[in-house]
Design a protein around this motif. Structure first.
Motif, PDB file in Angstrom:
ATOM      1  N   SER A 161      50.945  43.064  41.410  1.00 55.20           N
ATOM      2  CA  SER A 161      50.862  44.427  40.885  1.00 55.20           C
ATOM      3  C   SER A 161      49.800  44.473  39.790  1.00 55.20           C
ATOM      4  O   SER A 161      49.386  43.436  39.263  1.00 55.20           O
ATOM      5  CB  SER A 161      52.222  44.867  40.320  1.00 55.20           C
ATOM      6  N   ASP A 162      49.370  45.679  39.434  1.00 54.93           N
ATOM      7  CA  ASP A 162      48.283  45.838  38.463  1.00 54.93           C
ATOM      8  C   ASP A 162      48.815  45.759  37.035  1.00 54.93           C
ATOM      9  O   ASP A 162      49.012  46.778  36.363  1.00 54.93           O
ATOM     10  CB  ASP A 162      47.565  47.163  38.695  1.00 54.93           C
ATOM     11  N   THR A 163      49.054  44.535  36.569  1.00 55.01           N
ATOM     12  CA  THR A 163      49.531  44.337  35.198  1.00 55.01           C
ATOM     13  C   THR A 163      48.905  43.080  34.617  1.00 55.01           C
ATOM     14  O   THR A 163      48.689  42.100  35.335  1.00 55.01           O
ATOM     15  CB  THR A 163      51.068  44.238  35.129  1.00 55.01           C
ATOM     16  N   MET A 206      48.929  33.864  39.716  1.00 59.16           N
ATOM     17  CA  MET A 206      47.836  32.907  39.892  1.00 59.16           C
ATOM     18  C   MET A 206      48.179  31.568  39.248  1.00 59.16           C
ATOM     19  O   MET A 206      47.981  30.510  39.846  1.00 59.16           O
ATOM     20  CB  MET A 206      46.551  33.471  39.289  1.00 59.16           C
ATOM     21  N   LYS A 207      48.703  31.596  38.013  1.00 55.99           N
ATOM     22  CA  LYS A 207      49.077  30.361  37.330  1.00 55.99           C
ATOM     23  C   LYS A 207      50.326  29.730  37.948  1.00 55.99           C
ATOM     24  O   LYS A 207      50.350  28.538  38.265  1.00 55.99           O
ATOM     25  CB  LYS A 207      49.328  30.629  35.844  1.00 55.99           C
ATOM     26  N   TYR A 263      43.916  45.102  33.705  1.00 58.92           N
ATOM     27  CA  TYR A 263      42.714  44.386  34.115  1.00 58.92           C
ATOM     28  C   TYR A 263      42.739  42.919  33.655  1.00 58.92           C
ATOM     29  O   TYR A 263      43.271  42.584  32.598  1.00 58.92           O
ATOM     30  CB  TYR A 263      41.467  45.026  33.497  1.00 58.92           C
ATOM     31  N   PHE A 264      42.118  42.073  34.476  1.00 60.19           N
ATOM     32  CA  PHE A 264      41.731  40.717  34.066  1.00 60.19           C
ATOM     33  C   PHE A 264      40.213  40.609  34.153  1.00 60.19           C
ATOM     34  O   PHE A 264      39.574  41.284  34.971  1.00 60.19           O
ATOM     35  CB  PHE A 264      42.380  39.656  34.953  1.00 60.19           C
ATOM     36  N   CYS A 265      39.657  39.761  33.310  1.00 60.93           N
ATOM     37  CA  CYS A 265      38.213  39.534  33.337  1.00 60.93           C
ATOM     38  C   CYS A 265      37.831  38.743  34.590  1.00 60.93           C
ATOM     39  O   CYS A 265      38.633  37.960  35.119  1.00 60.93           O
ATOM     40  CB  CYS A 265      37.770  38.756  32.101  1.00 60.93           C
ATOM     41  N   ASN A 266      36.626  38.966  35.060  1.00 59.49           N
ATOM     42  CA  ASN A 266      36.105  38.174  36.171  1.00 59.49           C
ATOM     43  C   ASN A 266      34.591  38.092  36.075  1.00 59.49           C
ATOM     44  O   ASN A 266      33.960  38.750  35.246  1.00 59.49           O
ATOM     45  CB  ASN A 266      36.557  38.742  37.514  1.00 59.49           C
ATOM     46  N   ASP A 290      41.415  45.373  38.314  1.00 60.69           N
ATOM     47  CA  ASP A 290      42.871  45.373  38.442  1.00 60.69           C
ATOM     48  C   ASP A 290      43.382  44.023  38.939  1.00 60.69           C
ATOM     49  O   ASP A 290      42.798  43.398  39.836  1.00 60.69           O
ATOM     50  CB  ASP A 290      43.305  46.447  39.435  1.00 60.69           C
ATOM     51  N   ALA A 291      44.533  43.607  38.407  1.00 62.23           N
ATOM     52  CA  ALA A 291      45.077  42.286  38.694  1.00 62.23           C
ATOM     53  C   ALA A 291      45.436  42.089  40.164  1.00 62.23           C
ATOM     54  O   ALA A 291      45.540  40.943  40.629  1.00 62.23           O
ATOM     55  CB  ALA A 291      46.307  42.030  37.824  1.00 62.23           C
TER      56      ALA A 291
END
Length: 367
Positions: free
Chosen positions: A220-222, A232-233, A340-343, A354-355
């Motif tokens: 989900s987008d968090t 992911m982790k 959001y996460f950085c990429n 968005d995640a």
């Protein structure tokens, strides 16, 4: 040349049936260096019961034998006999000019009544190995030995490469790691602290390109909870570790990493601690402390990897380089929102998304 050490344990005891033998040496630490082994230990206290001293330490003798365990104080080479108690508690003893091979070290402790303790728990082995200056010509045992000894940066360079094979792996959630070849590069030396507090991990390895499959940071987008709470982790990185060759997994060090908190927190840039074996690089590690400061995303606890110097150095392609250049995730949440996460963008520049998006994966780890 360096040394790999392991303790030799046995259920059999030692000492003498005559009188009270001295105790064992303790706090033994042994580490390798070029053509040498360095050793520290604590000599035993005297044996005291009530107000009576039953055994008083007199000396510690260290015997070395190549190829097999010394069975007695005369079976091997006496490399040291010390009568200065705890001389090598804080100062290393150095056994120099060793050749390639497996050596066994055994402590013999003597008291003033000339009674010896030769307990088998005081036996250690040391495998002296040779290093090749071409990284890929070394085994992971050799690479780990060089890392532990502090020699790695004198043997190899940032950017040196070695391939590994990931085996196919799928968990119950359907998150799959397909069989694939991964080209690793040395990203830095002595970058991360080991989580056990024993100092720096000697080498950071990271992917030259990206894995075959895209992955989501979260379903989900968090970005609440930051890196620590991501799928992911918790799942993808855990599955990657399980898919790695067994002769590599045993040498991967758990290290302390940091990343923003996420969730649009005002304390975001302070950096949340995570303990990781396989992980994604962070935004500051990729771009440096001065990048995008208007959004306050420089993270405490991170410093830039020297291999990444410009946008071109950050361009990575899918399928270990055989596919197209693509976006890939960083473990850092974006400071200014909750989703959001950085990429890294396909051209090597900074981006965020968005995640739940599917982006490339470029993992790293330490030995």
């Amino acid at each position: 040349m360096s040394v790999l050490i392991k303790r030799i344990d046995s259920s059999s005891g030692g000492g003498s049936s005559k009188g009270y033998p001295p105790g064992n040496v303790t706090n033994v630490t042994i580490k390798g260096g070029y053509k040498k082994v360095t050793i520290k230990w604590t000599d035993p206290d005297d044996v005291v019961i009530g107000d009576k001293t039953l055994s008083t330490w007199k000396s510690t003798t260290l015997v070395r034998k190549k190829g097999s365990i010394p069975t007695s104080i005369k079976d091997g080479i006496v490399i040291l006999e010390t009568t200065e108690k705890n001389k090598y508690k804080n100062t290393e003893y150095s056994d120099n000019n060793l050749e390639i091979g497996t050596y066994y070290y055994r402590f013999f402790v003597c008291n003033t009544d000339k009674i010896y303790n030769n307990d088998s728990s005081m036996i250690y082995s040391a495998a002296v190995v040779e290093f090749d200056h071409i990284l890929s010509n070394n085994s992971w045992e050799q690479i780990a030995a060089a890392s532990e000894s502090g020699m790695a940066s004198s043997l190899w360079n940032i950017g040196d490469e070695i391939d590994i094979e990931l085996k196919a792996f799928a968990d119950s959630d359907g998150i799959e790691i397909s069989a694939q070849t991964i080209t690793l590069q040395i990203w830095d030396f002595n970058h991360f602290d080991k989580s056990d507090g024993s100092g720096k991990a000697g080498i950071v390895f990271g992917m030259k390109h990206l894995m075959k499959s895209y992955q989501q940071m979260n379903s989900s987008d968090t970005n609440y909870g930051g890196w620590n709470d991501t799928a992911m982790k918790k799942t993808v990185m855990a599955n990657i570790l399980k898919s790695m060759p067994s002769n590599l997994r045993s040498y991967i060090k758990e290290v302390n990493t940091y990343a923003n908190q996420g969730g649009s927190s005002s304390s975001s840039s302070k950096g949340l601690l995570s303990k990781d074996k396989v992980f994604l690089p962070g935004m500051t590690e990729m771009f440096g402390s001065s990048y995008w400061t208007s959004q306050s995303v420089t993270e405490s606890g991170q410093k830039q990897f020297p291999i990444f110097t410009n946008d071109n150095s950050r361009i990575k392609k899918m399928s270990n380089g055989s596919g197209d250049a693509y976006w890939w995730w960083l473990r850092s949440p974006l400071y200014s929102n909750t989703y959001y996460f950085c990429n890294v963008y396909a051209d090597g520049s900074y981006y965020d998304r968005d995640a739940s998006y599917n982006y490339g994966v470029c993992f790293c780890f330490c030995v």
